[in-house]
Enzyme design. Structure first.
Site, PDB file in Angstrom:
ATOM      1  CB  CYS A 236       6.540  -4.611   8.892  1.00 22.23           C
ATOM      2  SG  CYS A 236       7.738  -4.167   9.724  1.00 22.23           S
TER       3      CYS A 236
ATOM      4  CD  GLU B 104      -3.192  -0.699   1.944  1.00 22.78           C
ATOM      5  OE1 GLU B 104      -4.376  -0.754   1.831  1.00 22.78           O
ATOM      6  OE2 GLU B 104      -2.845  -0.649   3.342  1.00 22.78           O
TER       7      GLU B 104
ATOM      8  CB  SER C 139       9.526   4.702  14.876  1.00 21.49           C
ATOM      9  OG  SER C 139       9.076   5.035  13.845  1.00 21.49           O
ATOM     10  CG  LEU C 140      12.239   7.787  20.932  1.00 22.22           C
ATOM     11  CD1 LEU C 140      13.615   6.950  20.853  1.00 22.22           C
ATOM     12  CD2 LEU C 140      12.575   9.000  21.818  1.00 22.22           C
TER      13      LEU C 140
ATOM     14  CB  CYS D 136       3.310   7.720   2.766  1.00 23.01           C
ATOM     15  SG  CYS D 136       3.814   6.578   4.164  1.00 23.01           S
TER      16      CYS D 136
ATOM     17  CB  CYS E 171       2.418  -0.918  13.696  1.00 18.22           C
ATOM     18  SG  CYS E 171       2.588  -0.577  11.883  1.00 18.22           S
TER      19      CYS E 171
ATOM     20  CB  CYS F  58       1.068   7.049  11.051  1.00 14.14           C
ATOM     21  SG  CYS F  58       1.187   8.591  10.476  1.00 14.14           S
TER      22      CYS F  58
ATOM     23  CB  CYS G 122       5.487  -1.722  16.293  1.00 17.82           C
ATOM     24  SG  CYS G 122       7.312  -1.610  15.840  1.00 17.82           S
TER      25      CYS G 122
ATOM     26  CG  ASN H  55      -3.764   7.248  12.867  1.00 17.45           C
ATOM     27  OD1 ASN H  55      -4.561   8.316  12.807  1.00 17.45           O
ATOM     28  ND2 ASN H  55      -2.675   7.535  12.341  1.00 17.45           N
TER      29      ASN H  55
HETATM   30  N1  SAH Z   1       9.275   0.720  10.184  1.00 18.64           N
HETATM   31  C1  SAH Z   1       9.325   2.017   9.829  1.00 18.64           C
HETATM   32  C2  SAH Z   1       8.676   2.741   8.726  1.00 18.64           C
HETATM   33  C3  SAH Z   1       7.354   2.749   8.919  1.00 18.64           C
HETATM   34  S1  SAH Z   1       6.774   4.631   9.646  1.00 18.64           S
HETATM   35  C4  SAH Z   1       9.102   2.807  11.230  1.00 18.64           C
HETATM   36  O1  SAH Z   1       8.619   2.316  12.190  1.00 18.64           O
HETATM   37  O2  SAH Z   1       9.709   4.068  11.552  1.00 18.64           O
HETATM   38  C5  SAH Z   1       5.235   4.466  10.249  1.00 18.64           C
HETATM   39  C6  SAH Z   1       5.310   5.360  11.350  1.00 18.64           C
HETATM   40  O3  SAH Z   1       3.725   5.326  11.796  1.00 18.64           O
HETATM   41  C7  SAH Z   1       6.016   4.892  12.520  1.00 18.64           C
HETATM   42  O4  SAH Z   1       6.606   6.052  13.330  1.00 18.64           O
HETATM   43  C8  SAH Z   1       5.262   4.163  13.459  1.00 18.64           C
HETATM   44  O5  SAH Z   1       5.598   3.859  14.581  1.00 18.64           O
HETATM   45  C9  SAH Z   1       3.856   4.940  13.277  1.00 18.64           C
HETATM   46  N2  SAH Z   1       2.578   4.204  13.631  1.00 18.64           N
HETATM   47  C10 SAH Z   1       2.374   3.022  13.657  1.00 18.64           C
HETATM   48  N3  SAH Z   1       1.396   2.635  13.998  1.00 18.64           N
HETATM   49  C11 SAH Z   1       0.635   3.668  14.243  1.00 18.64           C
HETATM   50  C12 SAH Z   1      -0.638   4.307  14.848  1.00 18.64           C
HETATM   51  N4  SAH Z   1      -1.450   3.147  14.985  1.00 18.64           N
HETATM   52  N5  SAH Z   1      -1.107   5.275  14.909  1.00 18.64           N
HETATM   53  C13 SAH Z   1      -0.233   6.322  14.636  1.00 18.64           C
HETATM   54  N6  SAH Z   1       1.095   6.088  14.290  1.00 18.64           N
HETATM   55  C14 SAH Z   1       1.501   4.906  14.027  1.00 18.64           C
END
Ligand code: SAH
Length: 331
Positions: A104, A83, A202-203, A97, A111, A319, A108, A278
């Site tokens: 993946c 996507e 992504s912290l 994006c 996500c 996201c 996490c 989200n």
């Molecule tokens: N794997 C990489 C690239 C994906 S970026 C990474 O994690 O950085 C996607 C971003 O959206 C990341 O910062 C992730 O933590 C964030 N994300 C994941 N699930 C989310 C959610 N449910 N709501 C808001 N942000 C989310």
């Protein structure tokens, strides 16, 4: 478009060396197909149309959100889902994006992509074809590698694609690669990438125990090591690192945690982007008030912070929502 295959077919036909660049230039400018490439001989155009598919991806579905965000579901030739999203902002900015993997392998907890089955790394052409698809809709100026997958697990493919984005009108300074902090890839990125491509981390938590609970990858590559690598990026490249921090009610959004975060992050190096959660099932998003309170702690500490504008939530394009329901349902 599979650019290696294109070169091979042009070679087979003893075409002049400039031909591949000519075809690429048309594609990068948003041309819809070979037939429009008027400086390429007609016979060659139709041969290419037969032998080199114009895109490595097929569009399986596309939807548009109320805010103008477009989400496209693609299928690779071997049946994997990918996507990508086009975000349209009021100031005219057009940001895409893109995904680096189908699914993946990291899990996490917040996500949706991590919950679907992992497919494989995407090729550079499959990454570029996501961008080209949107380029055929309209002119673009920003790209974030924040779709499905972990870019640092597919760094070669990601870089090969990113290096061609300027031909589509997206400069390196407007290209951002986001990572969970996968150290082998991140270290290579810091050492090897001389183009001014931006880095986002992504912290999501200011200390190891909480972060490991949210992001299992943290047990392998803990905070201190990942942040050290980000500081090295700043020292070498003189570019700030964006920190992504998804706001989860009662989990990581307390004022003390904001203080801890401010302690952790050198304000010269990092810029924080607070992300409203989200919905994907597992958590509650922080209230607007909690987000504002969190942000003012960072503001007072002098750590630059912004709140990310949520786009495309009504079509699950925001996201963390990519490839959620359909694949979960299919699995
Ligand atoms: N794997 C990489 C690239 C994906 S970026 C990474 O994690 O950085 C996607 C971003 O959206 C990341 O910062 C992730 O933590 C964030 N994300 C994941 N699930 C989310 C959610 N449910 N709501 C808001 N942000 C989310």
């Amino acid at each position: 478009m599979d650019l290696a295959l294109l070169e091979q077919r042009l070679n087979d036909r003893a075409q002049p060396r400039y031909r591949a660049a000519q075809v690429w230039e048309w594609a990068a400018r948003g041309t819809a197909g070979y037939e429009e490439m008027t400086n390429v001989p007609a016979a060659l155009r139709s041969a290419l149309a037969d032998e080199v598919p114009f895109s490595t991806l097929e569009v399986a579905a596309q939807s548009e959100a109320r805010d103008g965000t477009v989400k496209t579901l693609f299928r690779t030739h071997d049946g994997h889902s990918v996507e990508a999203v086009l975000m349209r902002y009021r100031d005219g900015r057009r940001s895409i994006c893109v995904s680096s993997q189908s699914g993946c392998p990291l899990t996490c907890t917040f996500c949706a992509t991590g919950a679907m089955r992992f497919g494989r790394n995407l090729t550079a052409s499959e990454i570029l074809d996501q961008a080209l698809h949107f380029r055929r809709i309209e002119a673009l100026d920003h790209c974030v590698f924040m779709g499905m997958g972990e870019p640092m697990l597919n760094l070669d493919g990601v870089l090969e694609a990113a290096r061609r984005l300027p031909d589509l009108g997206i400069t390196h300074r407007r290209t951002t690669i986001s990572t969970v902090g996968w150290l082998p890839g991140l270290t290579r990125f810091v050492d090897e990438v001389e183009e001014p491509i931006r880095l986002a981390l992504s912290l999501h938590a200011p200390e190891d125990a909480l972060r490991s609970g949210l992001m299992p990858v943290n047990e392998r590559y803990p905070l201190a090591e990942v942040l050290a690598e980000c500081r090295r990026y700043f020292a070498l490249r003189r570019r700030k690192v964006f920190v992504e921090y998804v706001m989860l009610a009662g989990v990581n959004d307390r004022v003390e945690q904001a203080r801890q975060l401010a302690e952790l992050l050198d304000r010269r190096v990092f810029k924080v982007n607070l992300i409203p959660y989200n919905p994907t099932g597992a958590f509650e998003g922080s209230s607007r008030r909690a987000i504002d309170a969190f942000k003012s702690v960072l503001d007072r500490a002098g750590v630059p912070a912004t709140v990310r504008l949520t786009r495309g939530r009504d079509i699950e394009a925001a996201c963390g929502q990519l490839a959620a329901s359909r694949d979960a349902a299919a699995a």
